[in-house]
Design a protein around this motif. Sequence first.
Motif, PDB file in Angstrom:
ATOM      1  N   CYS A  34       0.786  -1.078  -0.030  1.00 40.77           N
ATOM      2  CA  CYS A  34      -0.157   0.034   0.015  1.00 40.77           C
ATOM      3  C   CYS A  34       0.846   1.337  -0.053  1.00 40.77           C
ATOM      4  O   CYS A  34       0.575   2.207  -0.557  1.00 40.77           O
ATOM      5  CB  CYS A  34      -0.850   0.111   1.129  1.00 40.77           C
ATOM      6  N   LEU A  35       2.061   1.236   0.765  1.00 40.30           N
ATOM      7  CA  LEU A  35       2.936   2.392   0.766  1.00 40.30           C
ATOM      8  C   LEU A  35       3.470   2.657  -0.678  1.00 40.30           C
ATOM      9  O   LEU A  35       3.339   3.941  -1.121  1.00 40.30           O
ATOM     10  CB  LEU A  35       3.788   2.227   2.006  1.00 40.30           C
ATOM     11  N   ILE A  51      -1.284  12.816   2.243  1.00 35.32           N
ATOM     12  CA  ILE A  51      -2.261  12.455   3.362  1.00 35.32           C
ATOM     13  C   ILE A  51      -2.388  10.852   3.202  1.00 35.32           C
ATOM     14  O   ILE A  51      -2.401  10.322   4.360  1.00 35.32           O
ATOM     15  CB  ILE A  51      -3.731  12.945   2.707  1.00 35.32           C
ATOM     16  N   TRP A  52      -2.548  10.124   2.226  1.00 30.32           N
ATOM     17  CA  TRP A  52      -2.491   8.603   2.191  1.00 30.32           C
ATOM     18  C   TRP A  52      -1.103   8.229   2.635  1.00 30.32           C
ATOM     19  O   TRP A  52      -1.018   7.419   3.498  1.00 30.32           O
ATOM     20  CB  TRP A  52      -2.534   7.986   0.848  1.00 30.32           C
ATOM     21  N   VAL A  53      -0.008   8.700   2.584  1.00 31.22           N
ATOM     22  CA  VAL A  53       1.264   8.220   3.047  1.00 31.22           C
ATOM     23  C   VAL A  53       1.350   8.591   4.407  1.00 31.22           C
ATOM     24  O   VAL A  53       1.727   7.798   5.353  1.00 31.22           O
ATOM     25  CB  VAL A  53       2.487   9.065   2.141  1.00 31.22           C
ATOM     26  N   LEU A  54       0.677   9.585   5.029  1.00 26.50           N
ATOM     27  CA  LEU A  54       0.913   9.757   6.285  1.00 26.50           C
ATOM     28  C   LEU A  54      -0.037   8.956   7.153  1.00 26.50           C
ATOM     29  O   LEU A  54      -0.010   8.358   8.155  1.00 26.50           O
ATOM     30  CB  LEU A  54       0.481  11.215   6.721  1.00 26.50           C
ATOM     31  N   ILE A  55      -1.396   8.780   6.498  1.00 27.17           N
ATOM     32  CA  ILE A  55      -2.270   7.739   7.117  1.00 27.17           C
ATOM     33  C   ILE A  55      -1.554   6.399   7.258  1.00 27.17           C
ATOM     34  O   ILE A  55      -1.684   5.593   8.347  1.00 27.17           O
ATOM     35  CB  ILE A  55      -3.516   7.562   6.223  1.00 27.17           C
ATOM     36  N   LEU A  56      -0.973   5.868   6.141  1.00 23.64           N
ATOM     37  CA  LEU A  56      -0.190   4.951   6.140  1.00 23.64           C
ATOM     38  C   LEU A  56       0.993   4.513   7.200  1.00 23.64           C
ATOM     39  O   LEU A  56       1.047   3.372   7.842  1.00 23.64           O
ATOM     40  CB  LEU A  56       0.080   4.166   4.675  1.00 23.64           C
ATOM     41  N   ILE A  65      -5.809  -1.192   4.965  1.00 28.01           N
ATOM     42  CA  ILE A  65      -7.274  -1.483   4.840  1.00 28.01           C
ATOM     43  C   ILE A  65      -7.995  -0.253   4.289  1.00 28.01           C
ATOM     44  O   ILE A  65      -8.670  -0.643   3.175  1.00 28.01           O
ATOM     45  CB  ILE A  65      -7.975  -2.077   6.014  1.00 28.01           C
ATOM     46  N   ALA A  66      -8.021   0.795   4.856  1.00 34.36           N
ATOM     47  CA  ALA A  66      -8.726   2.153   4.375  1.00 34.36           C
ATOM     48  C   ALA A  66      -8.244   2.486   3.185  1.00 34.36           C
ATOM     49  O   ALA A  66      -8.976   2.975   2.367  1.00 34.36           O
ATOM     50  CB  ALA A  66      -8.502   3.174   5.397  1.00 34.36           C
ATOM     51  N   TYR A  67      -6.947   2.496   2.857  1.00 31.36           N
ATOM     52  CA  TYR A  67      -6.213   2.667   1.671  1.00 31.36           C
ATOM     53  C   TYR A  67      -6.844   1.777   0.631  1.00 31.36           C
ATOM     54  O   TYR A  67      -7.256   2.157  -0.690  1.00 31.36           O
ATOM     55  CB  TYR A  67      -4.849   2.591   1.543  1.00 31.36           C
ATOM     56  N   LEU A  68      -6.957   0.481   0.653  1.00 32.03           N
ATOM     57  CA  LEU A  68      -7.448  -0.296  -0.405  1.00 32.03           C
ATOM     58  C   LEU A  68      -8.922  -0.190  -0.501  1.00 32.03           C
ATOM     59  O   LEU A  68      -9.353  -0.344  -1.816  1.00 32.03           O
ATOM     60  CB  LEU A  68      -7.288  -1.822   0.296  1.00 32.03           C
TER      61      LEU A  68
END
Length: 77
Positions: A34-35, A51-56, A65-68
């Motif tokens: 995911c990262l 934002i997605w990198v920070l969330i991961l 799971i949220a990213y997928l």
Amino acid sequence: MVNTTLSFVQNMGGGFIIVLLLFSLAYFVLWVYCLVDAIRSNFKDQNMKLIWVLILLFAHGLGPIAYLILGKGSKTT
């Protein structure tokens, strides 16, 4: 050395530890996937990549799971 390690694992509930290690390895592989996908992808809004990198990085439990589930919709095709 191998005998003592094997008996230690059996005394600790060897099956449980092996299953835990396998799930940990599978989760780590999912997290790395995911990262890398988030870093390599183009998003509709470039701030979404950050934002997605920070969330991961900071939401280890639910981040991949949220990213997928949610991240695929915010990418450009």
